[in-house]
Design a protein around this motif. Structure first.
Motif, PDB file in Angstrom:
ATOM      1  N   MET A   1       0.852  -1.219   0.000  1.00  0.00           N
ATOM      2  CA  MET A   1       0.000   0.000   0.000  1.00  0.00           C
ATOM      3  C   MET A   1       0.879   1.258   0.000  1.00  0.00           C
ATOM      4  SD  MET A   1      -3.381  -0.097  -0.008  1.00  0.00           S
ATOM      5  CE  MET A   1      -4.243   1.211   0.885  1.00  0.00           C
ATOM      6  N   PRO A   2       0.680   2.162  -0.936  1.00  0.00           N
ATOM      7  CA  PRO A   2       1.431   3.425  -0.879  1.00  0.00           C
ATOM      8  C   PRO A   2       0.953   4.272   0.303  1.00  0.00           C
ATOM      9  CG  PRO A   2      -0.098   3.397  -2.765  1.00  0.00           C
ATOM     10  CD  PRO A   2      -0.225   2.091  -2.090  1.00  0.00           C
ATOM     11  N   ALA A   3       1.799   5.150   0.753  1.00  0.00           N
ATOM     12  CA  ALA A   3       1.420   6.056   1.838  1.00  0.00           C
ATOM     13  C   ALA A   3       0.226   6.910   1.396  1.00  0.00           C
ATOM     14  CB  ALA A   3       2.600   6.960   2.183  1.00  0.00           C
ATOM     15  N   PRO A   4      -0.626   7.325   2.349  1.00  0.00           N
ATOM     16  CA  PRO A   4      -1.840   8.085   1.987  1.00  0.00           C
ATOM     17  C   PRO A   4      -1.510   9.355   1.195  1.00  0.00           C
ATOM     18  CG  PRO A   4      -1.866   7.473   4.330  1.00  0.00           C
ATOM     19  CD  PRO A   4      -0.540   7.049   3.797  1.00  0.00           C
ATOM     20  N   GLU A   5      -0.426  10.023   1.542  1.00  0.00           N
ATOM     21  CA  GLU A   5      -0.081  11.270   0.856  1.00  0.00           C
ATOM     22  C   GLU A   5       0.216  11.011  -0.612  1.00  0.00           C
ATOM     23  OE1 GLU A   5       3.500  14.196   1.541  1.00  0.00           O
ATOM     24  OE2 GLU A   5       2.296  13.994   3.366  1.00  0.00           O
ATOM     25  N   ARG A   6       0.974   9.939  -0.825  1.00  0.00           N
ATOM     26  CA  ARG A   6       1.334   9.549  -2.176  1.00  0.00           C
ATOM     27  C   ARG A   6       0.082   9.178  -2.984  1.00  0.00           C
ATOM     28  NH1 ARG A   6       5.585   6.812  -4.798  1.00  0.00           N
ATOM     29  NH2 ARG A   6       5.080   7.175  -6.981  1.00  0.00           N
ATOM     30  N   ARG A   7      -0.852   8.454  -2.334  1.00  0.00           N
ATOM     31  CA  ARG A   7      -2.092   8.057  -3.010  1.00  0.00           C
ATOM     32  C   ARG A   7      -2.913   9.280  -3.382  1.00  0.00           C
ATOM     33  NH1 ARG A   7      -4.346   4.319   1.095  1.00  0.00           N
ATOM     34  NH2 ARG A   7      -6.314   5.347   0.625  1.00  0.00           N
ATOM     35  N   SER A   8      -2.916  10.231  -2.475  1.00  0.00           N
ATOM     36  CA  SER A   8      -3.716  11.421  -2.717  1.00  0.00           C
ATOM     37  C   SER A   8      -3.127  12.255  -3.862  1.00  0.00           C
ATOM     38  CB  SER A   8      -3.798  12.196  -1.404  1.00  0.00           C
ATOM     39  OG  SER A   8      -3.794  13.557  -1.613  1.00  0.00           O
ATOM     40  N   GLU A   9      -1.799  12.247  -3.937  1.00  0.00           N
ATOM     41  CA  GLU A   9      -1.134  12.946  -5.046  1.00  0.00           C
ATOM     42  C   GLU A   9      -1.492  12.294  -6.386  1.00  0.00           C
ATOM     43  OE1 GLU A   9       3.378  13.111  -5.512  1.00  0.00           O
ATOM     44  OE2 GLU A   9       3.002  14.241  -3.671  1.00  0.00           O
ATOM     45  N   ARG A  10      -1.492  10.956  -6.354  1.00  0.00           N
ATOM     46  CA  ARG A  10      -1.829  10.244  -7.594  1.00  0.00           C
ATOM     47  C   ARG A  10      -3.280  10.477  -8.000  1.00  0.00           C
ATOM     48  NH1 ARG A  10       1.445   5.024  -6.820  1.00  0.00           N
ATOM     49  NH2 ARG A  10      -0.506   4.034  -6.256  1.00  0.00           N
ATOM     50  N   ALA A  11      -4.174  10.523  -7.016  1.00  0.00           N
ATOM     51  CA  ALA A  11      -5.589  10.767  -7.323  1.00  0.00           C
ATOM     52  C   ALA A  11      -5.750  12.178  -7.907  1.00  0.00           C
ATOM     53  CB  ALA A  11      -6.432  10.630  -6.054  1.00  0.00           C
ATOM     54  N   HIS A  12      -5.047  13.131  -7.303  1.00  0.00           N
ATOM     55  CA  HIS A  12      -5.106  14.527  -7.759  1.00  0.00           C
ATOM     56  C   HIS A  12      -4.710  14.615  -9.234  1.00  0.00           C
ATOM     57  CE1 HIS A  12      -3.968  18.831  -7.884  1.00  0.00           C
ATOM     58  NE2 HIS A  12      -4.833  18.975  -6.892  1.00  0.00           N
ATOM     59  N   SER A  13      -3.612  13.979  -9.566  1.00  0.00           N
ATOM     60  CA  SER A  13      -3.164  14.127 -10.944  1.00  0.00           C
ATOM     61  C   SER A  13      -3.996  13.269 -11.894  1.00  0.00           C
ATOM     62  CB  SER A  13      -1.650  13.899 -11.045  1.00  0.00           C
ATOM     63  OG  SER A  13      -1.374  12.631 -11.515  1.00  0.00           O
ATOM     64  N   ALA A  14      -4.567  12.164 -11.403  1.00  0.00           N
ATOM     65  CA  ALA A  14      -5.484  11.364 -12.242  1.00  0.00           C
ATOM     66  C   ALA A  14      -6.742  12.166 -12.575  1.00  0.00           C
ATOM     67  CB  ALA A  14      -5.853  10.062 -11.530  1.00  0.00           C
ATOM     68  N   ILE A  15      -7.199  12.950 -11.606  1.00  0.00           N
ATOM     69  CA  ILE A  15      -8.400  13.771 -11.842  1.00  0.00           C
ATOM     70  C   ILE A  15      -8.108  14.861 -12.881  1.00  0.00           C
ATOM     71  CG2 ILE A  15      -9.995  15.412 -10.776  1.00  0.00           C
ATOM     72  CD1 ILE A  15      -9.577  13.746  -8.126  1.00  0.00           C
ATOM     73  N   LEU A  16      -6.949  15.497 -12.743  1.00  0.00           N
ATOM     74  CA  LEU A  16      -6.597  16.540 -13.710  1.00  0.00           C
ATOM     75  C   LEU A  16      -6.458  15.959 -15.120  1.00  0.00           C
ATOM     76  CD1 LEU A  16      -4.036  18.699 -11.677  1.00  0.00           C
ATOM     77  CD2 LEU A  16      -6.442  19.212 -12.167  1.00  0.00           C
ATOM     78  N   ASP A  17      -5.825  14.788 -15.225  1.00  0.00           N
ATOM     79  CA  ASP A  17      -5.725  14.134 -16.531  1.00  0.00           C
ATOM     80  C   ASP A  17      -7.115  13.787 -17.070  1.00  0.00           C
ATOM     81  OD1 ASP A  17      -2.989  14.249 -16.540  1.00  0.00           O
ATOM     82  OD2 ASP A  17      -2.681  12.163 -15.921  1.00  0.00           O
ATOM     83  N   ALA A  18      -7.989  13.305 -16.184  1.00  0.00           N
ATOM     84  CA  ALA A  18      -9.320  12.867 -16.625  1.00  0.00           C
ATOM     85  C   ALA A  18     -10.129  14.038 -17.181  1.00  0.00           C
ATOM     86  CB  ALA A  18     -10.072  12.213 -15.464  1.00  0.00           C
ATOM     87  N   VAL A  19     -10.111  15.164 -16.479  1.00  0.00           N
ATOM     88  CA  VAL A  19     -10.913  16.291 -16.967  1.00  0.00           C
ATOM     89  C   VAL A  19     -10.357  16.788 -18.293  1.00  0.00           C
ATOM     90  CG1 VAL A  19      -9.709  18.126 -15.694  1.00  0.00           C
ATOM     91  CG2 VAL A  19     -12.064  18.448 -16.340  1.00  0.00           C
ATOM     92  N   PHE A  20      -9.047  16.796 -18.408  1.00  0.00           N
ATOM     93  CA  PHE A  20      -8.442  17.266 -19.651  1.00  0.00           C
ATOM     94  C   PHE A  20      -8.813  16.343 -20.819  1.00  0.00           C
ATOM     95  CE2 PHE A  20      -5.301  18.316 -22.754  1.00  0.00           C
ATOM     96  CZ  PHE A  20      -5.060  19.656 -22.554  1.00  0.00           C
ATOM     97  N   ASP A  21      -8.581  15.050 -20.622  1.00  0.00           N
ATOM     98  CA  ASP A  21      -8.836  14.103 -21.715  1.00  0.00           C
ATOM     99  C   ASP A  21     -10.314  14.057 -22.091  1.00  0.00           C
ATOM    100  OD1 ASP A  21      -6.153  13.584 -21.563  1.00  0.00           O
ATOM    101  OD2 ASP A  21      -6.357  11.675 -20.504  1.00  0.00           O
ATOM    102  N   LEU A  22     -11.191  14.081 -21.082  1.00  0.00           N
ATOM    103  CA  LEU A  22     -12.624  14.008 -21.379  1.00  0.00           C
ATOM    104  C   LEU A  22     -13.097  15.247 -22.135  1.00  0.00           C
ATOM    105  CD1 LEU A  22     -13.920  12.460 -18.045  1.00  0.00           C
ATOM    106  CD2 LEU A  22     -14.110  11.424 -20.322  1.00  0.00           C
ATOM    107  N   CYS A  23     -12.581  16.418 -21.754  1.00  0.00           N
ATOM    108  CA  CYS A  23     -12.979  17.643 -22.451  1.00  0.00           C
ATOM    109  C   CYS A  23     -12.544  17.586 -23.913  1.00  0.00           C
ATOM    110  CB  CYS A  23     -12.370  18.882 -21.795  1.00  0.00           C
ATOM    111  SG  CYS A  23     -13.177  19.351 -20.260  1.00  0.00           S
ATOM    112  N   VAL A  24     -11.336  17.072 -24.152  1.00  0.00           N
ATOM    113  CA  VAL A  24     -10.857  16.978 -25.528  1.00  0.00           C
ATOM    114  C   VAL A  24     -11.720  15.982 -26.318  1.00  0.00           C
ATOM    115  CG1 VAL A  24      -8.926  16.225 -26.975  1.00  0.00           C
ATOM    116  CG2 VAL A  24      -8.508  17.675 -24.971  1.00  0.00           C
ATOM    117  N   GLU A  25     -12.092  14.868 -25.653  1.00  0.00           N
ATOM    118  CA  GLU A  25     -12.875  13.846 -26.350  1.00  0.00           C
ATOM    119  C   GLU A  25     -14.312  14.275 -26.618  1.00  0.00           C
ATOM    120  OE1 GLU A  25     -12.642  10.260 -23.959  1.00  0.00           O
ATOM    121  OE2 GLU A  25     -10.456  10.450 -23.840  1.00  0.00           O
TER     122      GLU A  25
END
Lengths: 191, 191
Positions: A1-25
């Motif tokens: 299990m990654p540390a909670p901070e690390r997980r939260s960082e990954r979720a943050h950047s996954a969300i930013l990628d998701a909004v960007f990609d979905l808007c383009v699509e």
């Protein structure tokens, strides 16, 4: 299990990628918070914990993607530097960045807080950079000292916004170097 | 009973009034064809017989309301005439016209046909008028002959659009006469 901070960082950047990609699509207007959460594999509450609205989220995604692409060179020739920087901005506006930015600006027409956020997140910091570069040119005697720096910035970039929002495909449109040169012609010291 | 043609004329203008008034009251995005039909006391099919979409209808309402407010004077001084005309446009953009125009431009960001219609209905005819006035100034030697007229128009008006869409409330914004003078400085013949 990654540390909670690390997980939260990954979720943050996954969300930013998701909004960007979905808007383009799909186009900005068709993207929902549900779809962003699903794409990023997070719950909606996670998104709302960090961003108050889709507009605020899209703005951060834009800001991150633009990164240093709009930084100013300083070759000592303000016209050359502006031509280079504004050509970069124009390419961003014509690409994926433009798709999302147009969506955010559209939504902001019914939401004054979002207009304010666009200025604070996207326009303000870059106008500051532009003003810093222009200030050097004023000191060097390349530009007239009697026009506020922010005014010069506004004049320069207004035509890029106009083209992004209302001009796509028009044959008569100026190329960026010509816009820069014409506007600078009015901003040079009187000889 | 009035003649059918007369009745149809009245319905047409009632619909244009309804879309205009409703957009000012509620904001463009919140106005439905149903609400327009109810306010104008016509059926929805009557609206769809004349206009393909809310955007097309709002554009005609805008065009009619703007009327001659953006006509160009010709006092013989192109700077004075542009200052006067662009001050009128700026007032329109800051008022009810601006509310609807911003809504249409917002909707057009997801609808390329509507961008095309905005150019054909609102921008094109006025850019033509502006070009005609500028052509006279070029002939008189007030403006340089090597910049396309449409380019000059675009440069002049871009900052008004920028202000309408993204600038409301910003303190640093130029007054219109200063914008005109700065841009014209770059468009005058080299001496």
């Amino acid at each position: 299990m990654p540390a909670p901070e690390r997980r939260s960082e990954r979720a943050h950047s996954a969300i930013l990628d998701a909004v960007f990609d979905l808007c383009v699509e799909r186009g900005y207007a068709k993207v929902t918070i549900e779809a962003i959460a699903a794409r990023a594999a997070v719950g909606k509450p996670t998104i709302y914990r960090w961003w108050p609205s889709k507009g605020a989220l899209a703005l951060e995604a834009l800001h991150v993607r633009i990164g240093h692409a709009t930084d100013f060179p300083d070759t000592g020739d303000v016209a050359a530097d502006l031509r280079a920087q504004m050509a970069s901005v124009s390419r961003l506006f014509a690409g994926d960045i433009g798709i999302i930015y147009r969506g955010v600006i559209a939504e902001a027409q019914g939401d004054p807080d979002l207009v304010e956020a666009v200025r604070a997140t996207i326009i303000g910091p870059r106008a500051k950079q532009c003003g810093d570069r222009l200030a050097i040119a004023v000191e060097r005697g390349e530009l007239r000292p009697d026009v506020p720096l922010r005014t010069m910035c506004d004049l320069l970039y207004a035509s890029l916004y106009q083209r992004m929002l209302l001009g796509a495909g028009e044959a008569h449109l100026l190329r960026v170097p010509e816009v820069v040169d014409l506007i600078l012609d009015g901003l040079r010291p009187r000889t």
